[in-house]
Design a protein around this motif. Structure first.
Motif, short mmCIF file in Angstrom:
data_model
loop_
_atom_site.label_atom_id
_atom_site.label_comp_id
_atom_site.label_asym_id
_atom_site.label_seq_id
_atom_site.Cartn_x
_atom_site.Cartn_y
_atom_site.Cartn_z
N SER A 1 135.62 51.79 -1.86
CA SER A 1 135.57 53.14 -2.43
C SER A 1 136.43 54.10 -1.62
O SER A 1 137.13 54.94 -2.18
CB SER A 1 134.12 53.64 -2.48
OG SER A 1 133.37 52.88 -3.40
N THR B 1 136.07 66.37 -8.42
CA THR B 1 135.84 65.73 -9.73
C THR B 1 137.09 65.01 -10.21
O THR B 1 137.02 63.85 -10.64
CB THR B 1 135.41 66.80 -10.77
OG1 THR B 1 134.21 67.42 -10.31
CG2 THR B 1 135.20 66.19 -12.14
N CYS C 1 137.73 61.92 -8.04
CA CYS C 1 136.78 60.84 -8.35
C CYS C 1 137.12 60.17 -9.67
O CYS C 1 137.03 58.94 -9.79
CB CYS C 1 135.36 61.39 -8.38
SG CYS C 1 134.76 61.90 -6.76
N ARG C 2 137.50 60.98 -10.65
CA ARG C 2 137.89 60.41 -11.95
C ARG C 2 139.09 59.48 -11.76
O ARG C 2 139.12 58.37 -12.27
CB ARG C 2 138.20 61.54 -12.94
CG ARG C 2 138.46 61.07 -14.34
CD ARG C 2 138.64 62.19 -15.37
NE ARG C 2 139.03 63.48 -14.82
CZ ARG C 2 138.26 64.57 -14.80
NH1 ARG C 2 137.05 64.54 -15.28
NH2 ARG C 2 138.71 65.71 -14.28
N SER D 1 132.06 57.78 -8.29
CA SER D 1 131.23 58.95 -8.57
C SER D 1 131.44 60.03 -7.51
O SER D 1 131.90 59.75 -6.40
CB SER D 1 129.74 58.56 -8.59
OG SER D 1 129.31 58.23 -7.27
N ARG D 2 131.08 61.26 -7.88
CA ARG D 2 131.15 62.35 -6.91
C ARG D 2 130.21 62.09 -5.75
O ARG D 2 130.52 62.42 -4.61
CB ARG D 2 130.82 63.69 -7.58
CG ARG D 2 131.94 64.23 -8.43
CD ARG D 2 131.53 65.47 -9.19
NE ARG D 2 130.81 66.42 -8.35
CZ ARG D 2 131.28 67.59 -7.97
NH1 ARG D 2 132.46 67.98 -8.36
NH2 ARG D 2 130.57 68.39 -7.21
N GLN D 3 129.07 61.49 -6.03
CA GLN D 3 128.12 61.16 -4.96
C GLN D 3 128.78 60.23 -3.94
O GLN D 3 128.63 60.41 -2.74
CB GLN D 3 126.87 60.50 -5.56
CG GLN D 3 125.84 60.13 -4.52
CD GLN D 3 124.62 59.46 -5.14
OE1 GLN D 3 124.53 59.27 -6.35
NE2 GLN D 3 123.68 59.09 -4.29
N THR D 4 129.54 59.26 -4.43
CA THR D 4 130.25 58.35 -3.53
C THR D 4 131.27 59.12 -2.70
O THR D 4 131.38 58.91 -1.49
CB THR D 4 130.96 57.23 -4.33
OG1 THR D 4 129.95 56.47 -5.01
CG2 THR D 4 131.77 56.32 -3.44
#
Length: 184
Positions: free
Chosen positions: A12, A36, A39-40, A45-48
């Motif tokens: 990641s 955002t 991440c896209r 994910s944003r959490q990641t």
């Protein structure tokens, strides 16, 4: 910033870093890149993102740190080298990273580039002793590494008519200066 060894987390990190590099090299201004969007692009994910890095600046640090680790490994294979050889290796390394460095500098991120490059040079110099009767303490290592980093950024920004060998020789000659005289 994540520093563990979980293969999925490391993957990641690489995906996020690669996505940021792609966006910057496509000409996207750093200040316009959102977590955002990043991440896209990376497919995470944003959490990641927030677990791995926390900030976009930390992604830049990670990118530069991983590139500098490659440089460290290359130089650290040598049992010894002259300061001129270290300067030459740094110039060639920086040149090999030119598109990334230019993208970062054009986005006013040169402080992060210098931070990581100086850290890398400082770490390398910890593993060597000087043959000259110099004290290679933390301050002197920092001075040599900081000067070299500033020269590399200026060289990248302004270019140079000298060959890499001549620039390295000229820069390394600076450490042999014993005095300065005022110019009238």
């Amino acid at each position: 910033m994540y520093t563990g060894s979980n293969p999925s987390a490391l993957r990641s990190q690489r995906l996020i870093a690669d996505a940021l590099i792609s966006l910057l090299e496509e000409g996207r201004p750093f200040v316009e890149i959102s977590a955002t969007e990043l991440c896209r692009r990376a497919g995470v994910s944003r959490q990641t993102f927030y677990k791995m890095f926390g900030t976009l600046e930390n992604v830049v640090r990670y990118v530069m740190r991983t590139r500098c680790e490659w440089f460290e490994a290359l130089v650290m294979k040598r049992a010894q080298f002259t300061y001129e050889e270290l300067v030459e290796a740094a110039i060639l390394f920086f040149d090999s990273q030119r598109s990334l460095a230019e993208a970062l500098v054009s986005n006013n991120l040169q402080a992060l580039v210098q931070e990581q490059m100086q850290l890398s040079l400082d770490v390398m110099l910890l593993h060597y002793r000087c043959e000259a009767p110099l004290v290679m303490d933390d301050l002197n290592r920092s001075f040599l590494a900081g000067g070299l980093c500033s020269m590399l950024l200026t060289l990248m920004r302004d270019g140079d008519e000298l060959s890499v060998k001549d620039r390295a020789r000229r820069f390394s000659d600076l450490v042999t200066i014993s005095s300065f005289a005022r110019i009238a």
